[in-house]
Design a protein around this motif. Structure first.
Motif, PDB file in Angstrom:
ATOM      1  N   ALA A 324       0.803  -1.232  -0.077  1.00  0.00           N
ATOM      2  CA  ALA A 324       0.144  -0.138   0.041  1.00  0.00           C
ATOM      3  C   ALA A 324       0.909   1.308   0.033  1.00  0.00           C
ATOM      4  O   ALA A 324       2.027   1.344   0.655  1.00  0.00           O
ATOM      5  N   PRO A 325       0.784   2.210  -0.992  1.00  0.00           N
ATOM      6  CA  PRO A 325       1.356   3.455  -0.776  1.00  0.00           C
ATOM      7  C   PRO A 325       0.962   4.317   0.322  1.00  0.00           C
ATOM      8  O   PRO A 325      -0.028   4.152   0.693  1.00  0.00           O
ATOM      9  N   VAL A 326       1.950   4.923   1.053  1.00  0.00           N
ATOM     10  CA  VAL A 326       1.595   6.073   1.933  1.00  0.00           C
ATOM     11  C   VAL A 326       1.701   7.351   1.091  1.00  0.00           C
ATOM     12  O   VAL A 326       2.545   7.849   0.604  1.00  0.00           O
ATOM     13  N   ASN A 327       0.470   7.899   1.339  1.00  0.00           N
ATOM     14  CA  ASN A 327       0.278   9.158   0.673  1.00  0.00           C
ATOM     15  C   ASN A 327       0.578  10.251   1.404  1.00  0.00           C
ATOM     16  O   ASN A 327      -0.109  10.357   2.418  1.00  0.00           O
ATOM     17  N   VAL A 328       1.367  11.143   0.829  1.00  0.00           N
ATOM     18  CA  VAL A 328       1.680  12.346   1.955  1.00  0.00           C
ATOM     19  C   VAL A 328       1.287  13.580   1.066  1.00  0.00           C
ATOM     20  O   VAL A 328       1.836  13.595  -0.083  1.00  0.00           O
ATOM     21  N   GLU A 329       0.647  14.603   1.825  1.00  0.00           N
ATOM     22  CA  GLU A 329       0.553  15.950   1.203  1.00  0.00           C
ATOM     23  C   GLU A 329       1.220  16.852   2.049  1.00  0.00           C
ATOM     24  O   GLU A 329       1.214  16.958   3.169  1.00  0.00           O
ATOM     25  N   TRP A 330       2.463  17.457   1.158  1.00  0.00           N
ATOM     26  CA  TRP A 330       3.499  18.269   1.767  1.00  0.00           C
ATOM     27  C   TRP A 330       2.875  19.714   1.660  1.00  0.00           C
ATOM     28  O   TRP A 330       2.342  20.336   0.793  1.00  0.00           O
ATOM     29  N   LYS A 331       2.712  20.613   2.990  1.00  0.00           N
ATOM     30  CA  LYS A 331       2.357  21.843   3.036  1.00  0.00           C
ATOM     31  C   LYS A 331       3.742  22.472   3.469  1.00  0.00           C
ATOM     32  O   LYS A 331       4.405  22.207   4.421  1.00  0.00           O
ATOM     33  N   SER A 332       3.842  23.922   3.035  1.00  0.00           N
ATOM     34  CA  SER A 332       5.039  24.630   3.454  1.00  0.00           C
ATOM     35  C   SER A 332       4.247  25.948   4.325  1.00  0.00           C
ATOM     36  O   SER A 332       3.391  26.656   3.667  1.00  0.00           O
ATOM     37  N   GLU A 333       4.990  26.260   5.464  1.00  0.00           N
ATOM     38  CA  GLU A 333       4.530  27.558   5.998  1.00  0.00           C
ATOM     39  C   GLU A 333       5.757  28.217   6.363  1.00  0.00           C
ATOM     40  O   GLU A 333       6.056  28.538   7.541  1.00  0.00           O
ATOM     41  N   VAL A 334       6.495  28.534   5.388  1.00  0.00           N
ATOM     42  CA  VAL A 334       7.673  29.107   5.321  1.00  0.00           C
ATOM     43  C   VAL A 334       7.514  30.503   5.705  1.00  0.00           C
ATOM     44  O   VAL A 334       7.028  31.335   4.882  1.00  0.00           O
ATOM     45  N   LEU A 335       8.195  30.998   6.951  1.00  0.00           N
ATOM     46  CA  LEU A 335       7.671  32.535   7.244  1.00  0.00           C
ATOM     47  C   LEU A 335       8.867  33.275   6.710  1.00  0.00           C
ATOM     48  O   LEU A 335      10.246  32.803   6.655  1.00  0.00           O
ATOM     49  N   GLU A 336       8.695  34.675   6.707  1.00  0.00           N
ATOM     50  CA  GLU A 336       9.614  35.515   6.096  1.00  0.00           C
ATOM     51  C   GLU A 336      10.336  36.061   7.264  1.00  0.00           C
ATOM     52  O   GLU A 336       9.795  36.146   8.487  1.00  0.00           O
ATOM     53  N   PHE A 337      11.679  36.426   7.122  1.00  0.00           N
ATOM     54  CA  PHE A 337      12.321  36.790   8.149  1.00  0.00           C
ATOM     55  C   PHE A 337      13.196  37.748   7.580  1.00  0.00           C
ATOM     56  O   PHE A 337      13.759  37.720   6.608  1.00  0.00           O
ATOM     57  N   SER A 338      13.393  38.731   8.348  1.00  0.00           N
ATOM     58  CA  SER A 338      14.327  39.899   7.716  1.00  0.00           C
ATOM     59  C   SER A 338      15.772  40.091   8.225  1.00  0.00           C
ATOM     60  O   SER A 338      16.005  39.318   9.345  1.00  0.00           O
TER      61      SER A 338
END
Lengths: 338, 311
Positions: A324-338
């Motif tokens: 059985a495949p393992v289905n992964v949904e990838w999300k990115s929450e990269v925040l801006e930094f100065s």
């Protein structure tokens, strides 16, 4: 005193080198420089100082130890992995003058790290006769830190790995097994006509690496096959022919499977170590342990992200082992930094 | 009580220069400058020698310059006229030797020596750093770069100008994501259909096999003659160094050097290695700046190339 230029690396991963330098002009006589860094920081090297004479606790550099009186620098690393994905840290360089004056320079850097979190996982998985076997295991993973994470998903049952990577290695292994390559010790070199350039040194190294993994038993093979493989690898000439067969297959598969490459990077800061993962569902399965391991770009290891999922198989015929495949949904929450 | 390490006093580069200077003692050598070329790992030593006339010339009939670290005489000029002299230097017992009798009347001579520097020695003199991961912004990725002389005591020892040229660092600029997102949707569909067809072949599931190939053929018909090979050829072209440099900016005092594709794994470069360099000297012992990758522009360009390439 006038600071002409000042630099501190604005961000770094844990254990990554952070260079600092200052150049200045002064009419007053410098008596020395005092360096103050956070406890978790280690001073690796000092620039423009005459000898290995500066104590690593006191961190005071007398002016006489400076090779020139207008330039100073050092290299520091943060030895701690913080829980937060961005931590601002301060270092202080104090210039002490003969006339009692003190000039304090505060240098700030940000220690960053990737941070993986599971935002979606199955509560319980039930396998019945009308289940879509390709859609049983669905996860959502968020990258909410900074810096690239190389993620490796391992699925295990009672501590034994039951997952394998839908990767190049496995593909090649599958082909070799199908062709009875191990039983007959017969290896066809697949000639590829296409005139496409692949770095042959890289291919060679990867082929050798796969043979090493075979030798170390890193692939889940049936016992008999495993023994046969080890036997083959003991023979130098058979081993080298096997490496050649792997080389040519790897090249051919890479050429026809750009998707392998494209799927390796689901988003900007995630690299899947071995591509997509499939897990074996064996009879009498009760639960599966999903472990997301990850490292950053310089190899720092971070705490695993895990999920223990209860599996209930209520099919009429449970005898067959299936993938059985393992289905992964990838999300990115990269925040801006100065 | 441990001590913080500091660079060895210029290490071998300086020691060698000093040894040469010492051996040239009778000629009252003055070191005018020393330049280290970081990229080529060579050093250039410029000296002023005093070779007196008359009796002293008879007593010392040869000039001997030690050939340490492959140092050799590159050029020699007469001090007064600054005429370049064509002397025959021969290597004898690890020394470059020439006859004094061939020298003109001048007492002063300007000599340029070229030598080699090992990587270890270079790392003792100068450090250069950049991060593994860039700071990611909406349309660009940024890498900080710093370089600095680790040990200025060389100056004290040689009492002259020291400069280190082309202090270089390789910045690994990641491009896989731009590539992955720039492949046109229909090309991607083609690749996926092909992969599904391949997978179906392996399972020997007739139905899957049939469905897979039908889909693949239908997409192929829509897309025309584009094959995987053509796609890869386009990739090779668009990821060429010349094109790539259009999407890189660098702050002074740094300059861009070579650009190389890093194939890892397989066919499409996972990153492009951009070499960046600067010069350092006594006036500027350290430098800092940013390298910026205009990733959005790059991705747009890739899309254009893919669309045009398939027509």
């Amino acid at each position: 005193m006038r600071v002409v230029s000042e630099f501190v690396a604005p961000w770094a991963l844990p254990n990554e080198e952070i260079p600092v330098h200052l150049t200045w002009e002064s009419t007053d006589t410098l008596s020395g420089i005092k360096l103050s860094v956070p406890e978790e920081f280690r001073v690796r090297e000092i620039f423009n100082v005459k000898r290995d004479n500066i104590d690593n606790e006191e961190r005071y550099i007398p002016a006489s130890e400076l090779s020139t009186q207008s330039y100073f620098g050092f290299l520091v690393t943060c030895t701690k992995i913080y829980d937060d994905f961005l931590v601002e840290k301060e270092m202080v360089v104090s210039f002490l003058f003969d006339n009692g004056q003190i000039e304090r320079r505060v240098l700030r850097t940000k220690i960053v790290r990737p941070l993986i979190k599971l935002h979606k996982k199955p509560e319980k998985v039930e396998i019945n006769d009308s289940s879509n076997l390709k859609k049983l295991f669905n996860f959502g993973v968020t990258h909410s830190g900074l810096g690239r994470a190389q993620v490796n998903l391992v699925v295990s049952r009672k501590g034994v790995a039951v997952s394998h990577m839908d990767s190049l290695y496995f593909k090649i292994l599958e082909e070799l097994i199908k062709e009875n390559a191990f039983i007959q010790s017969k290896y066809d070199i697949v000639i590829d006509e296409k005139d496409v350039e692949i770095d042959s040194q890289w291919l060679h190294d990867e082929s050798e690496r796969m043979v090493e993994k075979l030798q170390q038993g890193e692939f889940p093979l049936e016992r008999e096959l495993e023994e046969r493989v080890l036997e083959i690898l003991k023979d130098e000439s058979l081993k080298s022919r096997l490496t050649g067969a792997i080389y040519s297959r790897m090249r051919r598969i890479l050429i026809s499977r750009i998707l392998y490459y494209l799927d390796k990077y689901p988003n900007e800061d995630i690299e899947l170590a071995y591509g997509n993962v499939k897990t074996m569902i064996e009879p009498d399965i009760k639960e599966l342990h999903f472990i997301f391991k990850y490292v950053d770009s310089i190899g720092n290891e971070y705490p695993d992200v895990e999920a223990l999922i209860e599996v209930n198989d209520i099919r009429k015929d449970k005898s067959k082992i299936f993938e059985a495949p393992v289905n992964v949904e990838w999300k990115s929450e990269v925040l801006e930094f100065s | 009580m441990d001590k913080i390490p500091s660079a060895r006093s210029g290490g071998e580069v300086v020691e060698t220069a000093l040894k040469i200077v010492e051996r040239l003692g009778p000629y009252r050598p003055e070191v005018k400058s020393m330049t280290v070329d970081y990229v080529n790992r060579t050093s250039v030593l410029k000296l002023l020698l005093t070779i007196p006339e008359g009796v002293k010339r008879i007593v010392r009939s040869k000039i001997e310059i030690p050939a340490y670290n492959d140092y050799s005489v590159y050029e020699i000029f007469e001090g007064d006229s600054l005429n370049r002299l064509n002397l025959n230097w021969r290597l004898e017992d690890g020394k470059w030797v020439t006859n004094v009798s061939k020298l003109p009347k001048s007492e002063k001579y300007f000599v340029i020596l070229h030598g080699k520097v090992s990587e270890d020695a270079l790392n003792e003199i100068v450090g250069v750093y950049c991060p593994e991961d860039p700071k990611r912004e909406q349309d660009r990725d940024r890498y900080w770069i710093q370089s600095g002389i680790k040990d200025m005591s060389i100056l004290e020892k040689i009492y002259s100008e020291l400069s280190i040229e082309k202090v270089a660092v390789d910045v690994k600029v990641g491009v896989e994501r731009q590539f992955a997102t720039s492949i046109p949707k229909d090309m991607r569909a083609l690749l996926e259909a092909r992969a599904r067809a391949d997978a179906a072949m392996e399972t020997a599931d007739r139905q899957e096999l049939f469905k897979g190939w039908l889909r693949y053929k239908s997409i192929r018909r829509q897309m025309g003659q584009v094959t995987t090979d053509q796609l890869l050829q386009v990739a090779k072209k668009v990821l060429s160094p010349e094109l790539f440099l259009l999407f890189i900016t660098i702050d002074s005092p740094f300059s861009l050097g070579s650009v190389t594709r890093n194939f890892q794994p397989g066919l499409i470069p996972s990153n492009i290695i951009v070499n960046v360099h600067t010069d350092l000297n006594f006036q500027r012992p350290a430098a800092q700046g940013n390298l910026t990758f205009l990733k959005e522009k790059f991705a747009n360009r890739l899309s254009t190339e893919f669309t045009e390439g398939s027509q």
